[in-house]
Design a protein around this motif. Structure first.
Motif, short mmCIF file in Angstrom:
data_model
loop_
_atom_site.label_atom_id
_atom_site.label_comp_id
_atom_site.label_asym_id
_atom_site.label_seq_id
_atom_site.Cartn_x
_atom_site.Cartn_y
_atom_site.Cartn_z
N ARG A 3 -22.05 49.53 87.32
CA ARG A 3 -22.91 50.32 86.42
C ARG A 3 -24.35 49.84 86.48
NH1 ARG A 3 -19.98 51.07 80.73
NH2 ARG A 3 -20.00 48.81 80.89
N VAL A 4 -24.55 48.55 86.62
CA VAL A 4 -25.90 47.99 86.72
C VAL A 4 -26.59 48.53 87.98
CG1 VAL A 4 -27.22 45.87 87.07
CG2 VAL A 4 -25.36 45.91 85.42
N LEU A 5 -25.88 48.52 89.09
CA LEU A 5 -26.45 48.99 90.35
C LEU A 5 -26.71 50.50 90.33
CD1 LEU A 5 -24.39 46.88 92.91
CD2 LEU A 5 -26.75 46.54 92.18
N ILE A 6 -25.74 51.26 89.82
CA ILE A 6 -25.91 52.72 89.78
C ILE A 6 -27.03 53.12 88.84
CG2 ILE A 6 -24.79 54.88 89.08
CD1 ILE A 6 -22.18 53.71 90.26
N SER A 7 -27.05 52.56 87.63
CA SER A 7 -28.13 52.92 86.70
C SER A 7 -29.48 52.44 87.21
CB SER A 7 -27.83 52.41 85.29
OG SER A 7 -27.73 51.01 85.26
N GLY A 8 -29.51 51.29 87.89
CA GLY A 8 -30.74 50.80 88.49
C GLY A 8 -31.24 51.72 89.59
N LEU A 9 -30.33 52.23 90.39
CA LEU A 9 -30.69 53.15 91.47
C LEU A 9 -31.21 54.48 90.90
CD1 LEU A 9 -30.72 53.23 94.54
CD2 LEU A 9 -28.44 54.23 94.47
N ILE A 10 -30.53 55.01 89.89
CA ILE A 10 -30.98 56.25 89.25
C ILE A 10 -32.38 56.06 88.67
CG2 ILE A 10 -30.58 57.83 87.31
CD1 ILE A 10 -27.54 57.28 87.75
N ALA A 11 -32.55 54.99 87.93
CA ALA A 11 -33.87 54.70 87.33
C ALA A 11 -34.92 54.50 88.42
CB ALA A 11 -33.78 53.48 86.42
N GLY A 12 -34.55 53.88 89.52
CA GLY A 12 -35.49 53.67 90.62
C GLY A 12 -36.02 54.99 91.17
N PHE A 13 -35.13 55.93 91.41
CA PHE A 13 -35.57 57.24 91.92
C PHE A 13 -36.43 57.99 90.91
CE2 PHE A 13 -32.04 56.82 95.03
CZ PHE A 13 -32.79 57.05 96.18
N VAL A 14 -36.03 57.94 89.64
CA VAL A 14 -36.81 58.62 88.60
C VAL A 14 -38.18 57.97 88.47
CG1 VAL A 14 -36.94 59.11 86.13
CG2 VAL A 14 -34.79 59.47 87.35
N PHE A 16 -39.80 56.23 90.68
CA PHE A 16 -40.56 56.50 91.89
C PHE A 16 -41.26 57.85 91.76
CE2 PHE A 16 -41.03 58.13 96.21
CZ PHE A 16 -41.67 57.08 96.84
N ALA A 17 -40.51 58.87 91.36
CA ALA A 17 -41.09 60.21 91.21
C ALA A 17 -42.12 60.26 90.09
CB ALA A 17 -39.97 61.21 90.94
N VAL A 18 -41.81 59.67 88.95
CA VAL A 18 -42.74 59.67 87.82
C VAL A 18 -44.00 58.87 88.17
CG1 VAL A 18 -43.05 58.83 85.45
CG2 VAL A 18 -40.98 60.07 86.07
N SER A 19 -43.85 57.77 88.86
CA SER A 19 -44.99 56.93 89.21
C SER A 19 -45.99 57.67 90.10
CB SER A 19 -44.53 55.67 89.94
OG SER A 19 -43.81 54.85 89.07
N TYR A 20 -45.49 58.34 91.11
CA TYR A 20 -46.39 59.02 92.02
C TYR A 20 -46.92 60.32 91.43
CZ TYR A 20 -45.59 55.20 94.93
OH TYR A 20 -45.56 53.91 95.38
N GLY A 21 -46.14 60.99 90.62
CA GLY A 21 -46.65 62.16 89.90
C GLY A 21 -47.71 61.73 88.89
N GLY A 22 -47.44 60.64 88.20
CA GLY A 22 -48.40 60.12 87.23
C GLY A 22 -49.68 59.63 87.89
N PHE A 52 -45.23 47.72 98.12
CA PHE A 52 -45.84 48.50 97.04
C PHE A 52 -44.99 49.73 96.73
CE2 PHE A 52 -48.55 52.00 95.68
CZ PHE A 52 -49.07 51.47 94.51
N TYR A 53 -44.57 50.46 97.76
CA TYR A 53 -43.83 51.69 97.54
C TYR A 53 -42.41 51.45 97.00
CZ TYR A 53 -47.69 53.95 99.87
OH TYR A 53 -48.94 54.40 100.20
N SER A 54 -41.90 50.26 97.20
CA SER A 54 -40.54 49.97 96.71
C SER A 54 -40.55 49.34 95.31
CB SER A 54 -39.81 49.06 97.69
OG SER A 54 -40.46 47.82 97.80
N HIS A 55 -41.70 49.21 94.70
CA HIS A 55 -41.78 48.52 93.40
C HIS A 55 -40.92 49.18 92.33
CE1 HIS A 55 -44.54 51.56 91.71
NE2 HIS A 55 -44.22 51.02 90.56
N ALA A 56 -40.79 50.50 92.35
CA ALA A 56 -39.99 51.19 91.32
C ALA A 56 -38.53 50.74 91.38
CB ALA A 56 -40.10 52.70 91.50
N PHE A 57 -38.04 50.48 92.56
CA PHE A 57 -36.64 50.06 92.70
C PHE A 57 -36.44 48.59 92.32
CE2 PHE A 57 -37.12 53.77 95.35
CZ PHE A 57 -36.04 54.54 94.95
N VAL A 58 -37.36 47.74 92.72
CA VAL A 58 -37.27 46.33 92.33
C VAL A 58 -37.33 46.23 90.81
CG1 VAL A 58 -38.46 44.10 92.44
CG2 VAL A 58 -38.28 45.53 94.50
#
Length: 135
Positions: A3-14, A16-22, A52-58
């Motif tokens: 659950r930690v990995l899956i929720s982390g991955l979901i949050a990472g994608f979200v 990532f999208a919010v960061s670049y849209g923002g 830099f581009y992977s920061h949302a996932f880390v």
């Protein structure tokens, strides 16, 4: 752990999208803030761009672990849990590093404040995702 990995991955994608849209919207509506980035301090040779581009996932995986460890402390409705999670992270981790950054680098208070708000926003969004996917 799954659950930690899956929720982390979901949050990472979200995030990532919010960061670049923002980022796009911020440049459009606050261009004077981004003029400050024409500083030699922010010049990069491009060799670390992937970091830099992977920061949302880390960031998301770290926060997902933090959520798993302390989620029992956050009570109330989903949105409130996300806001409280973001506020706790911001006070405990983000505020001290922003203080250190402002005190040691030649950058403006407005720039550091924007980073603080950005980080808190990311943590709140991640907290809402974790409260939904890993209650």
């Amino acid at each position: 752990m799954k659950r930690v990995l899956i929720s982390g991955l979901i949050a990472g994608f979200v995030l990532f999208a919010v960061s670049y849209g923002g980022l796009y919207l911020s440049i459009k509506f606050f261009p004077e803030l981004f003029i400050e980035y024409h500083n030699p301090l922010f010049k990069s040779d491009g060799s670390r761009d992937l970091l830099f581009y992977s920061h949302a996932f880390v960031f998301s995986f770290a926060l997902s672990w933090f959520w798993e460890r302390f989620k029992g402390l956050f009570k109330g409705p989903l949105i409130l849990r996300g806001i409280e999670f973001g506020a706790v992270y911001s006070v405990v981790a983000l505020l001290p590093i922003m203080w250190l950054t402002f005190s040691s680098l030649d950058i403006t208070f407005l720039m550091v404040l924007s980073w603080f708000i950005y980080g808190m926003g990311q943590a709140i969004i991640a907290g809402i995702i974790f409260a939904t996917s890993n209650p």
